[in-house]
Design an enzyme around this catalytic site. Structure first.
Site, PDB file in Angstrom:
ATOM      1  N   LYS A  86      34.946  42.544  42.681  1.00 17.24           N
ATOM      2  CA  LYS A  86      34.961  43.751  41.859  1.00 17.24           C
ATOM      3  C   LYS A  86      36.033  43.682  40.784  1.00 17.24           C
ATOM      4  CE  LYS A  86      37.585  46.847  43.012  1.00 17.24           C
ATOM      5  NZ  LYS A  86      38.969  47.327  42.652  1.00 17.24           N
ATOM      6  N   LYS A 100      47.509  44.666  35.740  1.00 17.41           N
ATOM      7  CA  LYS A 100      46.889  44.259  36.998  1.00 17.41           C
ATOM      8  C   LYS A 100      45.680  43.366  36.737  1.00 17.41           C
ATOM      9  CE  LYS A 100      46.211  44.082  41.449  1.00 17.41           C
ATOM     10  NZ  LYS A 100      45.896  45.236  42.300  1.00 17.41           N
TER      11      LYS A 100
END
Length: 300
Positions: free
Chosen positions: A238, A170
């Site tokens: 983030k 990811k």
């Protein structure tokens, strides 16, 4: 089989709803009462604490914002590890640090609890349609056990390797997506400066070698100035912080990733943190504000 779900936001709520639709018993925990209500109305059971929920479920899903959130929820002082029974399973579908994921998995393993890291791609629409792509790290045997549940949420389920491999995948995905979004923002800004209709430019590129889902989704929003759809920029900020931290720990240089981070930092400071990532085009436009007004007029 009794399931638990923590993290009932834009992504988590439709995912939890799909599990209910498949007739699984579902318990939920949420810090915001308004997030829990729609699921309770559909048959979920609300628990007052993470510990209470963990003690009553066989499989616990988490879909929350950050690495520290997952860490506290699962192995903190009042974390799920203290309530889960031996043989239980945690499936974390958040996007977090792969190194911390491996540490969490070891803590859970010490208590006889299995863990899969299973971050997803597909955005809110993919969550609503149960068409997510799911990248899984952990034991293949544990994944086989979890597969019927994951099939309720996504259409592509890939076993990437041992614990942390799903999160590492990811991280690579987010890096590529964000660098591509930066390229789209620059290309459309240049098109505007050339006096060309950016909507047509985006369509033309969608029919060429540069075509991509990023160009389709984010490019479409940039061209039409729709900055309030999709996942908030603060979450991509983030994610890129996680990517860059991981890269530094491995001695890997990510020049393009560092450039994108500067633009995301600017968006955060300027209060665009709650807008969709397509707002990235505004930062690129500001870099070019010394030019003619045709840029802003063509993109408006």
């Amino acid at each position: 089989m009794r399931l638990g779900f923590i993290g009932l936001g834009t992504m988590g709520r439709p995912m939890a709803t799909h599990l209910l639709d498949h007739k699984y018993e579902l318990g939920v925990y949420g810090r915001r009462p308004e997030a829990v209500v729609p699921l309770v109305e559909r048959g979920a059971v609300h628990f007052a604490s993470v510990l209470d929920l963990a003690a009553e479920c066989d499989v616990l899903f988490t879909m929350v914002t950050g690495t520290r959130d997952v860490e506290q929820l699962l192995v903190g002082d009042n974390g799920a590890v203290h309530g889960l029974r031996q043989g239980g399973l945690v499936i974390d579908m958040s996007t977090i640090d792969p190194t911390v994921t491996r540490t969490i998995a070891l803590h859970l393993e010490d208590k006889g609890v299995d863990m899969l890291d299973a971050p997803v791609s597909g955005g809110p629409q993919g969550a609503r349609d149960a068409s997510l792509s799911i990248m899984v790290g952990g034991s293949k045997e544990v994944l086989d056990r979890a597969n019927p549940l994951l099939k309720c949420l996504g259409t592509t389920i890939l076993h990437m390797g041992e614990s942390g491999a799903g999160q590492a995948t990811k991280a690579c995905h987010q890096l590529l997506m964000l660098v591509t979004a930066q390229g789209v923002a620059e290309a459309l800004t240049l098109a505007a400066r050339c006096g060309v209709d950016v909507k047509l430019v985006q369509q033309a590129m969608m029919n060429g070698m540069a075509s991509s889902r990023v160009l389709d989704v984010f490019g479409g929003r940039m061209a039409t100035r729709k900055f309030d759809d999709g996942i908030e920029t603060r979450l991509y900020h983030k994610d890129l912080q996680t990517v860059l931290t991981l890269a530094r720990s491995l001695g890997v240089s990510l020049p393009a990733g560092n450039v994108v981070m500067k633009f995301l930092d600017e968006l955060m400071v300027e209060g665009n943190d709650r807008n969709d990532l397509s707002v990235l085009v505004k930062s690129v436009e500001r870099v070019n504000q010394t030019g003619s007004q045709s840029a802003s007029s063509s993109l408006s």
